[in-house]
Motif scaffolding. Structure first.
Motif, PDB file in Angstrom:
ATOM      1  N   UNK A 153      32.969  47.015  44.850  1.00 27.82           N
ATOM      2  CA  UNK A 153      33.594  48.307  45.130  1.00 27.82           C
ATOM      3  C   UNK A 153      35.091  48.304  44.812  1.00 27.82           C
ATOM      4  N   UNK A 154      35.643  47.139  44.559  1.00 26.16           N
ATOM      5  CA  UNK A 154      37.041  46.974  44.135  1.00 26.16           C
ATOM      6  C   UNK A 154      37.053  46.062  42.908  1.00 26.16           C
ATOM      7  N   UNK A 155      38.028  46.256  42.043  1.00 24.00           N
ATOM      8  CA  UNK A 155      38.151  45.372  40.882  1.00 24.00           C
ATOM      9  C   UNK A 155      38.255  43.922  41.327  1.00 24.00           C
ATOM     10  N   UNK A 156      37.522  43.044  40.615  1.00 19.28           N
ATOM     11  CA  UNK A 156      37.458  41.643  40.977  1.00 19.28           C
ATOM     12  C   UNK A 156      38.307  40.734  40.117  1.00 19.28           C
ATOM     13  N   UNK A 157      37.799  39.525  39.840  1.00 21.74           N
ATOM     14  CA  UNK A 157      38.626  38.437  39.326  1.00 21.74           C
ATOM     15  C   UNK A 157      38.266  37.973  37.921  1.00 21.74           C
ATOM     16  N   UNK A 158      37.374  38.667  37.210  1.00 21.39           N
ATOM     17  CA  UNK A 158      37.033  38.273  35.849  1.00 21.39           C
ATOM     18  C   UNK A 158      38.020  38.916  34.875  1.00 21.39           C
ATOM     19  N   UNK A 159      39.228  38.416  34.917  1.00 26.01           N
ATOM     20  CA  UNK A 159      40.341  39.003  34.185  1.00 26.01           C
ATOM     21  C   UNK A 159      41.470  37.979  34.125  1.00 26.01           C
ATOM     22  N   UNK A 160      42.379  38.147  33.169  1.00 23.46           N
ATOM     23  CA  UNK A 160      43.517  37.224  33.097  1.00 23.46           C
ATOM     24  C   UNK A 160      44.525  37.469  34.205  1.00 23.46           C
ATOM     25  N   UNK A 161      44.724  38.726  34.578  1.00 23.67           N
ATOM     26  CA  UNK A 161      45.666  39.068  35.646  1.00 23.67           C
ATOM     27  C   UNK A 161      44.980  40.012  36.617  1.00 23.67           C
ATOM     28  N   UNK A 162      44.984  39.653  37.891  1.00 23.66           N
ATOM     29  CA  UNK A 162      44.367  40.471  38.930  1.00 23.66           C
ATOM     30  C   UNK A 162      45.443  41.093  39.808  1.00 23.66           C
ATOM     31  N   UNK A 163      45.208  42.320  40.221  1.00 23.22           N
ATOM     32  CA  UNK A 163      46.129  43.033  41.107  1.00 23.22           C
ATOM     33  C   UNK A 163      45.494  43.099  42.488  1.00 23.22           C
TER      34      UNK A 163
END
Length: 343
Positions: A109-119
């Motif tokens: 339900x919130x953007x997770x961690x499969x990314x180079x930069x997480x907010x």
């Protein structure tokens, strides 16, 4: 930066890579350079739309990820640039009981961690033990915390008592490590001698092969002098619940974690306990849904004190995230499957 979004649930092809700009933090937010993320069973359930919470369309997947803080908002007080953190599984659940207004999850339900930069809001993050690698730190928020709350969330587990773990999934392996650190005797089940040897290397006192010993509950009884296990970390139900009840001591605890079938297949069957098994003890069944931030911080202290290390099976590069999903789903890994980015 490279980031992934779940655009089309149903298969790994729906996890789509994007090149986007690095996020800017608001007053209470932190930007985390994600060095490693890990896959959990819930991520497969989300992928195949079988998870209790519906995923937000286009969400960045994965709840579990670790990295260093590279930028902070002007009102942030919990962290500073350079701190090593992970995102919290339930980012808004900090202590006490889970309430409806706190039911939100990274990678769902919130953007997770499969990314180079997480907010992340600063309240959503937790520091990590200093001795862990990025891959090991990224293995903590879901599976390890579930194992921790399974052991400490009910009646106190005492040194010398017996804990039964089922199989070699991520939660079972973490429960084995935590139980040994607490001074407990651990009986584990598995399907092969190769895995049995690895379980013993992690500290298992006894390993029962459930293929050669289909009624493994009898072996557990024999190994405990007829008393049964004081706690069963039930990670493979509902098919195994009857044997777990029979393997438990008279006042044993069974922590029931799974109640669904194959994430891509048919739903799990109902949990059924025959009357003869149920009447044979005064066992308590308890459900666990990971844990809150205070649980996570307590777990970290135990990990640091005992210098525990999560078991990592294999690491994939961020560019190969979909291959990591496929490996996790199909290859029956022994330990965590992680996705690294400049780690």
């Amino acid at each position: 930066m490279l980031t992934y979004r779940l655009d089309e649930p149903g298969g790994v092809d729906g996890i789509v890579a994007y090149e986007t700009g690095r996020p800017d933090p608001k007053a209470t937010e932190i930007v985390v350079r994600v060095r490693a993320a890990s896959i959990n069973r819930r991520d497969l359930l989300i992928l195949h739309q079988r998870y209790p919470l519906p995923a937000v369309p286009g969400v960045i997947p994965l709840s579990d990820g670790a990295g260093e803080v590279v930028e902070v908002g002007d009102q942030v007080t919990r962290f500073k640039v350079g701190d090593r953190v992970v995102g919290g599984y339930w980012p808004r659940w900090h202590d006490g009981r889970l309430r409806p207004e706190l039911v939100t999850q990274l990678g769902c339900t919130q953007d997770g961690m499969l990314t180079e930069y997480a907010l992340l809001d600063e309240q959503w993050a937790v520091g990590v033990p200093e001795h862990l690698t990025w891959a090991e730190a990224a293995s903590l928020p879901c599976a390890a915390l579930t194992a921790w709350t399974s052991l400490v969330g009910g009646r106190p587990l005492l040194a010398g008592q017996t804990v039964l773990t089922l199989g070699t999934g991520d939660v079972a392996l973490a429960a084995l490590q935590f139980a040994k650190a607490m001074g407990c005797r651990v009986v584990s089940t598995t399907s092969s001698e190769a895995k049995a040897a690895r379980l013993r290397s992690l500290g298992a006192d006894h390993v029962v092969n459930y293929v050669s010993t289909p009624e493994w509950w009898r072996a557990v009884r024999e190994l405990t002098g007829g008393l049964g296990a004081d706690m069963v970390v039930e990670t493979t139900g509902p098919a195994t619940i009857e044997q777990s009840v029979r393997a438990a001591s008279t006042y044993g605890q069974i922590v029931l974690l799974w109640g669904t079938g194959d994430p891509a297949g048919t739903p799990g069957s109902a949990i059924e306990i025959p009357g003869t098994a149920f009447r044979s003890s005064l066992v308590t069944l308890r459900r666990v849904f990971v844990g809150h931030r205070a649980d996570h911080e307590a777990m970290n202290r135990a990990i640091s004190t005992n210098l525990l290390r999560p078991v990592v099976d294999r690491a994939f590069d961020l560019a190969d995230a979909r291959e990591a999903y496929t490996y996790y789903a199909e290859e029956n890994p022994f330990g965590k499957v992680v996705i690294t980015s400049g780690a």
